[in-house]
Scaffold this active site. Structure first.
Site: not given
Ligand code: FAD
Length: 587
Positions: A519
């Site tokens: 998280h």
């Molecule tokens: C294993 C796991 C289990 C989890 N379980 C839960 C759960 O059960 N319930 C819940 O509510 N939350 C859960 N979470 C947390 C939740 O899914 C994340 O906090 C949320 O998805 C983050 O969203 P975001 O948009 O900030 O980033 P992300 O969804 O991480 O998106 C970032 C994206 O940017 C891409 N990226 C990174 N750097 C670059 C770059 N330089 N160039 C191009 N692309 C890039 C990555 O590949 C990724 O696809 C979990 C997370 C994980 C990893």
């Protein structure tokens, strides 16, 4: 690489990035939008679509996760913590545990009042939380939505492990009741209950963002281009500079690369703390001291117990037992139900301690309680829940049935950081220190949660002892000594008493086993510039024009819940902000 110019480029096709891209491209078909995502597509891949398969993504050879390794930590007895992040279209939404947990209303209110972000309080965000979901559990609930893309249900199976947890809770802890909604954002939800899931009840599939905002006929967006396998290096403000592959945006660049990705792109672009940039030879363009700082997470433990053969667990599916997978896969295909549409997380509590429990937690937590929690009655200090399986690499334990007690601290005090270590090499691991357990309050809560959750575990009907390799090493003469055999304790049996030496064993254990809750937040915090903010409340990066951030790196402070719900909402909010700025109606 695409040659043409786009109106908007979104760097990172994860949770917030996909929501943003989908909302904007639908609202304004003339907008040309490019999403650059580092990982692969996820379309119709059963390891993403079937909820029970999520542990598959955490294997060391995973192609859908990026692993970030932290510095050696004294607090963790020299261990190097590894934090996995989704790296595929959908990001975290496509690999997470599908646990549906929402923040407390005061978490968002803090963003507005403590950090000066107008428009980010709970009254502004609850309509957006509702907008993204279809709540399939009960009708007419005030804080839930009924026409959004993401289905929310209890999944297709209620395991006896989860049921037994709630039965024990009812008798063993009468100080807290049961709630039918653990996620209405109010203090009413701080009770025991059946856990909701990001699983669509109509077909038992994962409610991820690509399949519900991007893929599919109804979400066909001809003005949206998605390039997978593209790792964004930097944002170039002067397009005449020499670069091998560039994509041009005429209106806006949005970083949605997550808590790890976005600050690294900023630093490679010359935005960050001067000494950090100079150390790797990046010319500083904009000095923002807290890029990559303010890193926060939740600290999780999953403590394994031995379960009887009657226990309904996901162990067989996770181990890839051919018969087990075949059986549940066929039920899932026929009816969208059964264990394949379950995430093993059926019951738990967002726990706020009673005065008596506060005494047990100990003096290390007192100051934090007084400063942070006492006046915020909707904030829990821990999540505790039953998990119907062994949470970890299945080949590392004997093949049998397990259940686990999971718990995480909801607002750890520790703040960490991450910074780039190389100007050119996009794959160079960042210098990363989450600083887990550097504050005694965080440790005290986890130690207490081990003892508390064990009282539940040993009362469950399916309990057959501890998986002792992954428990504290108590002295054989101690009443706390763990055994790999046993029968369930009576609900009203005495609690286990822990001596001073036992407490030391618990602390050692916490340090040895504590892990990330996946998280991560906070590395590009939305705060006033003079307080070290990286973006303003319209998500603009200070000192730049045409550059925003939309992902969980912008959270100025933690949310007392899993973080997917907040990430979706940041995507929704970013779409509203950008639509207003571009004069687009309908959002
Ligand atoms: C294993 C796991 C289990 C989890 N379980 C839960 C759960 O059960 N319930 C819940 O509510 N939350 C859960 N979470 C947390 C939740 O899914 C994340 O906090 C949320 O998805 C983050 O969203 P975001 O948009 O900030 O980033 P992300 O969804 O991480 O998106 C970032 C994206 O940017 C891409 N990226 C990174 N750097 C670059 C770059 N330089 N160039 C191009 N692309 C890039 C990555 O590949 C990724 O696809 C979990 C997370 C994980 C990893």
């Amino acid at each position: 690489m695409p040659e043409s110019t786009y109106d908007i480029i979104i760097a990172g096709g994860g949770t917030a990035g996909c929501v943003l891209a989908s909302r904007l491209s639908t609202a304004e078909p003339s907008l040309k939008i490019l999403v650059l995502e580092a990982g692969p597509h996820t379309r119709n891949d059963l390891f993403h679509v079937q909820p029970a398969r999520y542990l598959h993504h955490l294997r060391p050879d995973s192609t859908t996760i990026k692993f970030y390794t932290a510095k050696h930590s004294e607090e963790l007895l020299g261990r190097q913590l590894v934090v996995p992040c989704g790296q595929c279209l959908g990001g975290g939404s496509s690999v997470n545990f599908t646990m549906y947990t929402r923040a407390s209303a005061s978490d968002y209110d803090d963003w507005e009042t403590k950090y000066g972000n107008a428009g980010w309080g709970s009254n502004d965000l609850i309509p957006l939380l509702k907008k993204s979901e279809t709540y399939q559990i009960a009708k007419d609930q005030e804080t839930h939505g009924y026409s959004g893309p993401l289905g929310v249900s209890y999944g297709g199976h209620f395991t006896n492990v989860g049921q037994q947890f709630l039965e024990v809770a009812k008798e063993y802890d009468k100080s807290r009741g049961k709630t039918n909604d653990l996620n209405d954002l109010s203090e009413k939800s701080l009770a025991y209950g059946r856990w909701q899931k990001w699983i669509d009840a109509t077909n038992g599939t994962r409610s991820d963002v690509p399949h519900h905002f991007i893929y599919g006929k109804e979400n066909d967006h001809p003005n949206l281009e998605i390039q997978t396998g593209c790792l964004v290096k930097r944002v170039i403000f002067d397009p005449s500079g020499p670069e091998a592959y560039t994509a041009k945006a005429s209106k806006l660049v949005v970083l949605s690369a997550g808590t790890f990705g976005s600050p690294q792109i900023l630093e490679r672009s010359g935005i960050g703390r001067r000494d950090v940039l100079e150390q790797v030879g990046v010319e500083p363009l904009v000095q923002l001291d807290e890029v990559g700082e303010n890193y926060q997470d939740h600290n999780v433990m999953f403590v394994p117990y031995l379960a009887s053969d009657e226990a309904e667990t996901l162990d067989g599916i996770v181990r890839n037992d051919a018969d087990e997978v075949k059986k549940w896969d066929s039920i899932w295909r026929a009816k969208g139900s059964g264990l394949m549409s379950n995430n093993a997380l059926d019951a738990g509590i967002k726990l706020r301690p009673t005065p008596e429990e506060l005494k047990d937690i100990g003096p290390e937590f007192e100051e934090t309680w007084k400063e942070y929690f006492e006046k915020a009655p909707d904030k829990p200090v821990l999540w505790i829940g039953a998990v119907s399986m062994f949470v970890g690499e299945p080949s590392s334990v004997p093949p049998r049935k397990y259940f686990s007690m999971g718990y995480f601290t909801t607002y750890p005090v520790a703040r960490g950081y991450l910074h780039i270590t190389d100007r050119e090499d996009i794959n160079a691991p960042p210098s990363f220190d989450p600083r887990y357990l550097t504050d005694k309050a965080d440790l005290a809560l986890l130690n207490w949660a081990y003892k508390r959750s064990r009282e539940f575990a040993r009362r469950l009907g399916v309990y057959q002892g501890e998986y002792t390799q992954a428990h504290p090493k108590f002295d054989e003469q101690s009443p706390a000594f763990c055994r790999d055999s046993g029968t369930p304790a009576a609900v009203h049996a005495e609690d286990i008493q822990y001596s001073g030496v036992d407490e030391e064993a618990v602390e050692q254990y916490t340090r040895e086993f504590v892990a990330t809750a996946w998280h991560s937040i906070g590395t590009c915090a939305m705060k006033p510039h003079e307080q070290g903010g990286v973006v303003d409340s319209k998500l603009n990066v200070y000192g730049t024009r045409g550059l925003k951030i939309a992902d969980l790196s912008i959270c100025p402070s933690n949310v007392g819940s899993n973080t997917y719900s907040t990430a979706v909402t940041v995507g929704e909010k970013a779409a509203v902000i950008i639509a207003q700025e571009l004069g687009i109606a309908g959002l």
